[in-house]
Design an enzyme around this catalytic site. Structure first.
Site, PDB file in Angstrom:
ATOM      1  N   GLY A  13      28.892   7.426  30.287  1.00 13.74           N
ATOM      2  CA  GLY A  13      27.807   7.149  31.035  1.00 13.74           C
ATOM      3  C   GLY A  13      27.922   5.489  31.442  1.00 13.74           C
ATOM      4  O   GLY A  13      26.707   4.975  31.577  1.00 13.74           O
ATOM      5  N   ASN A  27      28.950   4.208  34.156  1.00 11.56           N
ATOM      6  CA  ASN A  27      28.659   4.167  35.624  1.00 11.56           C
ATOM      7  C   ASN A  27      27.084   4.127  35.598  1.00 11.56           C
ATOM      8  O   ASN A  27      26.386   3.332  36.280  1.00 11.56           O
ATOM      9  CB  ASN A  27      29.307   5.065  36.597  1.00 11.56           C
ATOM     10  N   ASN A  78      27.976  11.252  44.620  1.00  9.64           N
ATOM     11  CA  ASN A  78      29.276  11.245  43.542  1.00  9.64           C
ATOM     12  C   ASN A  78      30.350  10.146  43.685  1.00  9.64           C
ATOM     13  O   ASN A  78      30.701   9.767  44.658  1.00  9.64           O
ATOM     14  CB  ASN A  78      30.049  12.690  43.568  1.00  9.64           C
ATOM     15  N   HIS A 131      34.016   9.227  42.450  1.00  9.41           N
ATOM     16  CA  HIS A 131      35.243   9.943  41.839  1.00  9.41           C
ATOM     17  C   HIS A 131      36.589   8.829  41.783  1.00  9.41           C
ATOM     18  O   HIS A 131      36.705   8.138  42.787  1.00  9.41           O
ATOM     19  CB  HIS A 131      35.795  11.054  42.929  1.00  9.41           C
TER      20      HIS A 131
HETATM   21  C1  GAR Z   1      34.152   7.946  36.184  1.00  9.02           C
HETATM   22  O1  GAR Z   1      35.652   7.347  36.280  1.00  9.02           O
HETATM   23  C2  GAR Z   1      34.051   8.874  37.492  1.00  9.02           C
HETATM   24  O2  GAR Z   1      34.459   8.582  38.533  1.00  9.02           O
HETATM   25  C3  GAR Z   1      34.527  10.103  37.025  1.00  9.02           C
HETATM   26  O3  GAR Z   1      34.319  10.296  35.536  1.00  9.02           O
HETATM   27  C4  GAR Z   1      34.238   8.816  34.884  1.00  9.02           C
HETATM   28  C5  GAR Z   1      32.891   8.899  34.336  1.00  9.02           C
HETATM   29  O4  GAR Z   1      32.847   7.629  33.507  1.00  9.02           O
HETATM   30  N1  GAR Z   1      34.200  11.450  37.756  1.00  9.02           N
HETATM   31  C6  GAR Z   1      35.096  12.254  37.924  1.00  9.02           C
HETATM   32  O5  GAR Z   1      36.178  12.418  37.710  1.00  9.02           O
HETATM   33  C7  GAR Z   1      34.299  13.216  38.991  1.00  9.02           C
HETATM   34  N2  GAR Z   1      35.385  14.334  39.499  1.00  9.02           N
HETATM   35  P1  GAR Z   1      31.250   7.310  32.833  1.00  9.02           P
HETATM   36  O6  GAR Z   1      30.920   8.390  32.315  1.00  9.02           O
HETATM   37  O7  GAR Z   1      31.961   6.088  31.979  1.00  9.02           O
HETATM   38  O8  GAR Z   1      30.591   6.631  34.142  1.00  9.02           O
END
Ligand code: GAR
Length: 192
Positions: free
Chosen positions: A14, A16, A109, A111
């Site tokens: 979490g 982001n 989303n 990515h």
């Molecule tokens: C982030 O890097 C996001 O872009 C990725 O998961 C991570 C979550 O980090 N999402 C994907 O790969 C979706 N296909 P966080 O929980 O620290 O925000």
């Protein structure tokens, strides 16, 4: 005009999500963060959201159920909270077509690659191991395909000669943390 209400969906750290909440608190995102929802009750992001005074809800994913059954608790929370935007921030479940159709153009989303390159759950590692020179970050509206839909922001991150997976991940996350709140603000204020 009343602020638009956002639900943030997470599965893990979490980081982001936390940047989005912090941006909202300092006036950089004109919206209400109605609720943070996780399919994983142990997600560190839930504690992070609580610490930032956000309402949280765990809707534990049950492997024996259909996608639609697993999503029903999420839909209920979205409806009860008057949410108009659904922000995926490291939400690692594939949404059903029914869910996506219920909120057309309203699910965003992030990515960690330059889509359409390297979709999936391990995009940073996949780009690193493929020996790519450049990868990056994509923010897009979600359609019925995985890591797919109209792109609203993209930023390149070069893979440098001395990079390890760790150093690359750190630089990609730094870009994500800057780009996601800024892009959401532009989207919600109809600049995109
Ligand atoms: C982030 O890097 C996001 O872009 C990725 O998961 C991570 C979550 O980090 N999402 C994907 O790969 C979706 N296909 P966080 O929980 O620290 O925000």
């Amino acid at each position: 005009m009343t602020a638009q209400r956002i639900a943030i969906l997470i599965s893990g750290n979490g980081t982001n999500m936390a940047e989005i909440i912090k941006a909202q608190k300092r006036g950089g995102l004109d919206a209400d963060i109605a609720i943070v929802i996780s399919d994983n009750p142990d997600a560190p992001g839930l504690r992070r959201a609580s610490g930032l005074d956000c309402s949280i809800l765990a809707v534990p994913y049950a492997p024996g159920r259909t996608r639609e059954e697993n999503e029903s608790g999420i839909i209920q929370a979205i409806e009860q909270n008057g949410v108009s935007w659904i922000v995926l921030a490291g939400f690692m479940r594939i949404l059903s077509a029914d869910f996506v159709r219920r909120y057309p153009g309203r699910i965003v989303n992030i990515h960690p690659s330059l889509l359409p390159a390297f979709p999936g759950a391990h995009a940073i590692k996949d780009a690193f191991e493929a020996g790519a020179d450049i990868t990056g970050v994509t923010i897009h509206i979600v359609d019925e395909l995985v890591d797919h839909g109209p792109v609203i922001a993209q930023e390149e991150v070069p893979i440098l000669p001395g990079d390890t997976l760790d150093t690359l991940e750190t630089r990609i996350h730094a870009v994500e943390h800057r780009l996601y709140p800024k892009t959401l603000q532009a989207l919600l204020s109809e600049d995109i």
